[in-house]
Structures are given as structure tokens and as C-alpha cells.
Design a protein around this motif. Sequence first.
Motif, PDB file in Angstrom:
ATOM      1  N   GLN A  68       7.035 -28.186  53.309  1.00 29.20           N
ATOM      2  CA  GLN A  68       5.821 -28.413  52.331  1.00 29.20           C
ATOM      3  C   GLN A  68       5.042 -27.361  52.659  1.00 29.20           C
ATOM      4  N   GLN A  69       4.757 -27.234  54.015  1.00 30.50           N
ATOM      5  CA  GLN A  69       3.994 -26.222  54.476  1.00 30.50           C
ATOM      6  C   GLN A  69       4.313 -24.688  54.285  1.00 30.50           C
ATOM      7  N   LEU A  70       5.677 -24.686  54.357  1.00 24.16           N
ATOM      8  CA  LEU A  70       6.294 -23.196  53.994  1.00 24.16           C
ATOM      9  C   LEU A  70       6.362 -22.894  52.401  1.00 24.16           C
ATOM     10  N   ILE A  71       6.355 -23.908  51.780  1.00 21.26           N
ATOM     11  CA  ILE A  71       6.199 -23.806  50.279  1.00 21.26           C
ATOM     12  C   ILE A  71       4.842 -23.521  49.931  1.00 21.26           C
ATOM     13  N   GLY A  72       3.858 -24.240  50.583  1.00 20.40           N
ATOM     14  CA  GLY A  72       2.402 -23.976  50.286  1.00 20.40           C
ATOM     15  C   GLY A  72       2.132 -22.530  50.890  1.00 20.40           C
ATOM     16  N   MET A  73       2.565 -22.074  51.849  1.00 25.18           N
ATOM     17  CA  MET A  73       2.169 -20.494  52.434  1.00 25.18           C
ATOM     18  C   MET A  73       2.722 -19.825  51.214  1.00 25.18           C
ATOM     19  N   GLY A  74       4.158 -19.927  50.685  1.00 22.50           N
ATOM     20  CA  GLY A  74       4.698 -19.050  49.784  1.00 22.50           C
ATOM     21  C   GLY A  74       3.717 -19.215  48.398  1.00 22.50           C
ATOM     22  N   VAL A  75       3.268 -20.356  47.963  1.00 23.90           N
ATOM     23  CA  VAL A  75       2.491 -20.206  46.680  1.00 23.90           C
ATOM     24  C   VAL A  75       1.216 -19.510  46.887  1.00 23.90           C
ATOM     25  N   ILE A  76       0.604 -19.684  48.066  1.00 20.01           N
ATOM     26  CA  ILE A  76      -0.559 -18.881  48.307  1.00 20.01           C
ATOM     27  C   ILE A  76      -0.398 -17.319  48.275  1.00 20.01           C
ATOM     28  N   MET A  77       0.873 -17.085  49.097  1.00 18.71           N
ATOM     29  CA  MET A  77       1.043 -15.480  49.085  1.00 18.71           C
ATOM     30  C   MET A  77       1.218 -14.914  47.783  1.00 18.71           C
ATOM     31  N   MET A  78       2.104 -15.798  46.961  1.00 18.36           N
ATOM     32  CA  MET A  78       2.399 -15.263  45.541  1.00 18.36           C
ATOM     33  C   MET A  78       1.263 -15.400  44.709  1.00 18.36           C
ATOM     34  N   SER A  79       0.449 -16.261  44.756  1.00 12.05           N
ATOM     35  CA  SER A  79      -0.851 -16.247  43.963  1.00 12.05           C
ATOM     36  C   SER A  79      -1.774 -15.076  44.318  1.00 12.05           C
ATOM     37  N   LEU A  80      -2.110 -14.744  45.572  1.00 10.50           N
ATOM     38  CA  LEU A  80      -2.613 -13.486  45.789  1.00 10.50           C
ATOM     39  C   LEU A  80      -2.099 -12.230  45.438  1.00 10.50           C
ATOM     40  N   VAL A  81      -0.784 -12.035  45.372  1.00  6.22           N
ATOM     41  CA  VAL A  81      -0.012 -10.860  45.032  1.00  6.22           C
ATOM     42  C   VAL A  81      -0.244 -10.784  43.444  1.00  6.22           C
ATOM     43  N   LEU A  82      -0.039 -11.985  42.762  1.00  6.72           N
ATOM     44  CA  LEU A  82      -0.093 -11.927  41.408  1.00  6.72           C
ATOM     45  C   LEU A  82      -1.564 -11.702  40.862  1.00  6.72           C
ATOM     46  N   SER A  83      -2.342 -12.232  41.729  1.00  5.42           N
ATOM     47  CA  SER A  83      -4.014 -12.059  41.118  1.00  5.42           C
ATOM     48  C   SER A  83      -4.410 -10.733  41.312  1.00  5.42           C
ATOM     49  N   ASP A  84      -3.710  -9.763  41.926  1.00  7.44           N
ATOM     50  CA  ASP A  84      -4.163  -8.253  42.332  1.00  7.44           C
ATOM     51  C   ASP A  84      -3.680  -7.415  41.135  1.00  7.44           C
ATOM     52  N   GLU A  85      -4.540  -6.914  40.387  1.00  3.30           N
ATOM     53  CA  GLU A  85      -4.303  -5.895  39.344  1.00  3.30           C
ATOM     54  C   GLU A  85      -3.561  -4.541  39.750  1.00  3.30           C
ATOM     55  N   LYS A  86      -3.721  -4.036  40.954  1.00  3.70           N
ATOM     56  CA  LYS A  86      -3.187  -2.936  41.668  1.00  3.70           C
ATOM     57  C   LYS A  86      -1.695  -3.085  41.601  1.00  3.70           C
ATOM     58  N   ILE A  87      -1.338  -4.394  42.278  1.00 10.22           N
ATOM     59  CA  ILE A  87      -0.045  -4.546  42.691  1.00 10.22           C
ATOM     60  C   ILE A  87       0.594  -4.774  41.269  1.00 10.22           C
ATOM     61  N   ILE A  88       0.298  -5.532  40.402  1.00  8.35           N
ATOM     62  CA  ILE A  88       0.807  -5.959  38.956  1.00  8.35           C
ATOM     63  C   ILE A  88       1.114  -4.739  38.254  1.00  8.35           C
ATOM     64  N   SER A  89       0.219  -3.654  38.303  1.00  6.07           N
ATOM     65  CA  SER A  89       0.239  -2.394  37.698  1.00  6.07           C
ATOM     66  C   SER A  89       1.653  -1.514  38.188  1.00  6.07           C
ATOM     67  N   MET A  90       1.423  -1.663  39.616  1.00  3.91           N
ATOM     68  CA  MET A  90       2.633  -0.780  40.199  1.00  3.91           C
ATOM     69  C   MET A  90       3.811  -1.513  40.051  1.00  3.91           C
ATOM     70  N   LEU A  91       3.996  -2.695  39.893  1.00  3.32           N
ATOM     71  CA  LEU A  91       5.306  -3.424  39.436  1.00  3.32           C
ATOM     72  C   LEU A  91       5.861  -3.075  38.097  1.00  3.32           C
ATOM     73  N   ILE A  92       4.843  -3.080  37.148  1.00  7.51           N
ATOM     74  CA  ILE A  92       5.125  -2.711  35.800  1.00  7.51           C
ATOM     75  C   ILE A  92       5.777  -1.157  35.562  1.00  7.51           C
ATOM     76  N   ARG A  93       5.021  -0.307  36.373  1.00 11.91           N
ATOM     77  CA  ARG A  93       5.325   1.112  36.330  1.00 11.91           C
ATOM     78  C   ARG A  93       6.981   1.172  36.862  1.00 11.91           C
ATOM     79  N   ASN A  94       7.285   0.533  37.851  1.00 15.22           N
ATOM     80  CA  ASN A  94       8.450   0.727  38.500  1.00 15.22           C
ATOM     81  C   ASN A  94       9.482   0.147  37.555  1.00 15.22           C
TER      82      ASN A  94
END
Length: 94
Positions: A68-94
Motif C-alpha cells: 500500500q505504501q509503494l502504491i501510494g508513493m507511485g500515485v503521488i509521484m505520477m500525480s506530480l509528474v502529470l500536474s507539471d505542464e512542462k513535462i506534459i508538453s515535453m511528452l506530447i512533443r516526443n
Amino acid sequence: MFRIGFRTISNYLLSHFRHFPRWCCFYALFNRLIRQEGALFTSFSNYIVPVIGMILGFFFLHEALSIQQLIGMGVIMMSLVLSDEKIISMLIRN
């Protein structure tokens, strides 16, 4: 009737004000982070604190990590990555 002596009050004040320089340092660093990176990044950085605490506890205190802790850490990290516009625009460009 409850009475507080002078010694009790002075011990209380001394125990709280001896940490005052630490509070000032933290406040100054926090404000510098807001100025450099913005308020949104600073508020997101507070979500990473439990993740860091669990990782440090695992390595230094040899605490077990549950699934449960590992899943929670994964959810937190993914939500932080997905909430950053720079990372999303970089993923879309590639």
C-alpha cells in the motif's frame, strides 16, 4: 485554582524560542523557493515529504514498506509528474 509559576513560564518560553533561528531559516528558504519556482511548485513540493520520509525510514531505520505504501508513493509521484505542464508538453512533443 490552577497556578503557573514563573519558572514554568520561563521554561516554556525558553524551550520554544531556542528554535527561533531554525524557524527563521526555514521561512527564508521557503520564501526563496516561492520566488524562484513559484507558488504552485512550492505547494506541490509538500506532497513529496511523506515519500521521502518512507524512503529514509526504509534505508536508515530498516522499516518495512508495504504494498500500500509503494502504491501510494507511485500515485503521488505520477500525480506530480502529470500536474507539471512542462513535462506534459515535453511528452506530447516526443
